[in-house]
Design a protein around this motif. Sequence first.
Motif, short mmCIF file in Angstrom:
data_model
loop_
_atom_site.label_atom_id
_atom_site.label_comp_id
_atom_site.label_asym_id
_atom_site.label_seq_id
_atom_site.Cartn_x
_atom_site.Cartn_y
_atom_site.Cartn_z
N PRO A 188 0.83 -1.21 0.00
CA PRO A 188 0.00 0.00 0.00
C PRO A 188 0.86 1.26 0.00
N LEU A 189 0.24 2.35 -0.39
CA LEU A 189 0.93 3.64 -0.41
C LEU A 189 1.32 4.02 1.03
N LEU A 225 -1.47 -1.69 -4.24
CA LEU A 225 -1.54 -0.24 -4.40
C LEU A 225 -2.58 0.10 -5.47
#
Length: 338
Positions: A188-189, A225
């Motif tokens: 994930p970001l 993402l």
Amino acid sequence: MTLTQAESVADLIAGESRQAVRAALRARDGALFRAVMAVADRLMDASAHISAWIDYPEEDVEEVLTGELSARLAEARRELERLAATYRTSRLMRRGIPTAIVGGTNVGKSTLMNLLAGCQRSIVTDIPGTTRDVVRETVRVGDVVLDLSDTAGIRETDDPVERMGVAQSRSRLESAELILAVLDGSRPLTREDRELLGQIVSRTGPGQETMAIALINKSDLPQALRREEVEEYLPRVLEISARNARGLEELEKMVAALTGAAQLDSTAGVVANQRQMDCISRALQALEEAGEALEQGQTLDAVSVCIEEGVDILLELTGQRASEQVIDRVFEQFCVGK
């Protein structure tokens, strides 16, 4: 050979991309000369008309209409502005675009560097913080030459050496004209990713486009993402796999579009160097002064003086009225005897 054609020979020798070589060949064939002289000829016609109408009132000379003269000046300014707009792209095509590969640790920056360079320029390991110094290489991405820098992963660290590398990365981020922001699509970001993307966006003012491409790397792995999250920061997002060379062709097209290489029409004349650009800028200034004089109701004599100044500057650009000093400066670019 005109002065612009002589300059094109030097550009042809130094050209490092197909675009740069094509532009130099067009200039050698006289594309810029013809474009500049077309403007100069129209301005000389306008100046001659003004002189004839003022100096020979007893003759049947057609009256100079301010509306038509204003339209002529505006047309000349538009053409010179079009030429001026080619300078930035042509300069980048010749010298290479200063480009920084930035991102967090272990996102695949060095793998991308090696892919674009066609050899192992950066050490690739699974250990975070491997890249400490900025690694530079001149690479060709499609028709565009990039002065490419692989930077240290941007993160908070207690390691003093790595901290120096991160500081260099942030500095290169600020100075680069093109940014390739690499993100790890398999995770994930992160907060660091968001801060980096925000820093890239903040480089430009309101309404200006950022010369940056977000590359979501590791598309060969399960993705965590979401593309939409990245598009909140940057409009140009591309999913790639640097390890498998996936997405390289799309990256070439995106770089060409973003840098203006795809839109550069060398057949219409291209401003190739600072001397030519200075002449274009000074000629534009003279024509703007002519237009202002006309709007303010000054005499046509005053308008004609400004127009003639613009013509003289354009003839200096082509070499028809250039001083020996200017010509010597042009030919200093050639290494005679080597």
